[in-house]
Motif scaffolding. Structure first.
Motif, mmCIF file in Angstrom:
data_model
loop_
_atom_site.group_PDB
_atom_site.id
_atom_site.type_symbol
_atom_site.label_atom_id
_atom_site.label_comp_id
_atom_site.label_asym_id
_atom_site.label_seq_id
_atom_site.Cartn_x
_atom_site.Cartn_y
_atom_site.Cartn_z
ATOM 1 N N VAL A 280 0.821 -1.219 0.000
ATOM 2 C CA VAL A 280 0.000 0.000 0.000
ATOM 3 C C VAL A 280 0.850 1.262 0.000
ATOM 4 O O VAL A 280 0.516 2.245 -0.668
ATOM 5 C CB VAL A 280 -0.969 -0.031 1.208
ATOM 6 N N ILE A 281 1.947 1.259 0.743
ATOM 7 C CA ILE A 281 2.759 2.477 0.810
ATOM 8 C C ILE A 281 3.951 2.424 -0.146
ATOM 9 O O ILE A 281 4.729 3.372 -0.205
ATOM 10 C CB ILE A 281 3.245 2.777 2.249
ATOM 11 N N ALA A 282 4.071 1.320 -0.898
ATOM 12 C CA ALA A 282 5.161 1.229 -1.877
ATOM 13 C C ALA A 282 4.654 1.400 -3.305
ATOM 14 O O ALA A 282 5.459 1.524 -4.224
ATOM 15 C CB ALA A 282 5.854 -0.130 -1.751
ATOM 16 N N ARG A 283 3.334 1.422 -3.499
ATOM 17 C CA ARG A 283 2.758 1.487 -4.851
ATOM 18 C C ARG A 283 3.023 2.840 -5.502
ATOM 19 O O ARG A 283 3.260 3.839 -4.821
ATOM 20 C CB ARG A 283 1.249 1.216 -4.797
ATOM 21 N N ASP A 284 2.935 2.844 -6.841
ATOM 22 C CA ASP A 284 3.154 4.089 -7.580
ATOM 23 C C ASP A 284 1.904 4.488 -8.378
ATOM 24 O O ASP A 284 1.985 5.346 -9.259
ATOM 25 C CB ASP A 284 4.356 3.963 -8.517
ATOM 26 N N SER A 285 0.773 3.865 -8.070
ATOM 27 C CA SER A 285 -0.474 4.222 -8.754
ATOM 28 C C SER A 285 -1.664 3.906 -7.873
ATOM 29 O O SER A 285 -1.523 3.270 -6.846
ATOM 30 C CB SER A 285 -0.598 3.462 -10.073
#
Length: 288
Positions: free
Chosen positions: A283-288
């Motif tokens: 959740v906090i590593a996503r880029d979209s």
């Protein structure tokens, strides 16, 4: 493993959507429903399926509420994009439903997706009458004036408020607008098993808030092409966000702390919850 599982579950959910929506009359409204449910990460549906796996619930039962929550989420996006709400013309890198068809079709498609969600969550394969009633009751609370719609209403009110929202106020807003459906999804497996949903509720509440903080961070730092939607709308509108209230660095730290809390809430499940923990980290590593 998590990304593979997420992709597999997304494909399974799409197959079920194709089956369910393919049985409806071929009209603009049903074509719009299918269009609105295509793409996306399917995180909510994944949470239903994965929380079911943790409780030993077979996919044949869990797929129905997994598709149901994705239908309800799709309805919320269709309506949220309307000119009377956020007035967005792009969603998931494509024209929004009212842009591709018209406002009337978008309203009806959203309405139909909302009611479809309850139909799917109370399908006979979901469980006994008590389980199906609990799924419907809790979804109604999570999606209505005690949950998502409450959060949306607070968001609309904030647009014309004299003063920007405080941190407590924006937290309350987002617990409804974003967090309520995430919480319902994560607790679905326990409800299907008629087990205690408390650990999953604690997990989901931390996860949902971290998800929204991550969204606010992406709105500042993200790539519009990857996000598939317009960014920096809140800043342009002068709306308070977690980033504007906390600052970028503190917001990132807070999101990471929430993910640690989410993972800790699952410790009692042992190794069976590792994929849910990986989902939280995503959740906090996503880029979209």
């Amino acid at each position: 493993m998590f990304r593979d599982r997420l992709a597999q579950d997304a494909a399974r959910i799409q197959d079920q959507f194709d089956l369910v929506l393919g049985a409806l009359d071929d009209l603009d409204v049903t074509r719009a429903m299918a269009y609105a449910t295509e793409g996306g990460k399917r995180l909510r549906g994944f949470l239903v399926l994965e929380s079911a796996r943790v409780h030993g619930i077979e996919e044949a039962r869990a797929i129905w509420p997994a598709v149901g929550i994705e239908a309800l989420h799709a309805y919320s996006l269709v309506h949220d994009d309307l000119p009377c709400m956020d007035n967005d013309d792009l969603r998931r890198g494509r024209p929004t439903v009212h842009m591709k068809w018209d406002e009337g079709t978008a309203v009806l498609a959203g309405d139909a997706l909302q009611t479809l969600a309850f139909e799917l969550c109370t399908h006979t394969e979901v469980g006994n009458a008590e389980v199906r009633a609990e799924m419907a009751l809790t979804l109604a609370k999570a999606s209505g004036a005690q949950g998502m719609v409450l959060g949306q209403a607070l968001d609309i009110a904030a647009e014309t408020a004299v003063a920007p929202l405080t941190l407590d106020e924006i937290t309350r807003l987002q617990v409804g607008k974003t967090g309520a459906l995430i919480e319902w999804s994560a607790c679905a497996g326990a409800r299907l098993a008629q087990a205690d949903p408390k650990p999953l509720r604690q997990y989901a509440r931390a996860l949902g808030l971290a998800f929204q903080i991550a969204d606010d961070i992406l709105d500042v730092e993200g790539d519009a092409e990857k996000a598939g939607k317009r960014l920096q709308k809140d800043a342009q509108a002068g709306k308070a966000t977690f980033v504007s209230l906390l600052g970028l660095d503190v917001a990132k730290t807070r999101a990471a702390e929430l993910i640690d809390q989410a993972c800790a809430a699952l410790d009692g499940y042992g190794a069976s919850a590792e994929t849910l923990k990986d989902a939280a980290r995503f959740v906090i590593a996503r880029d979209s």
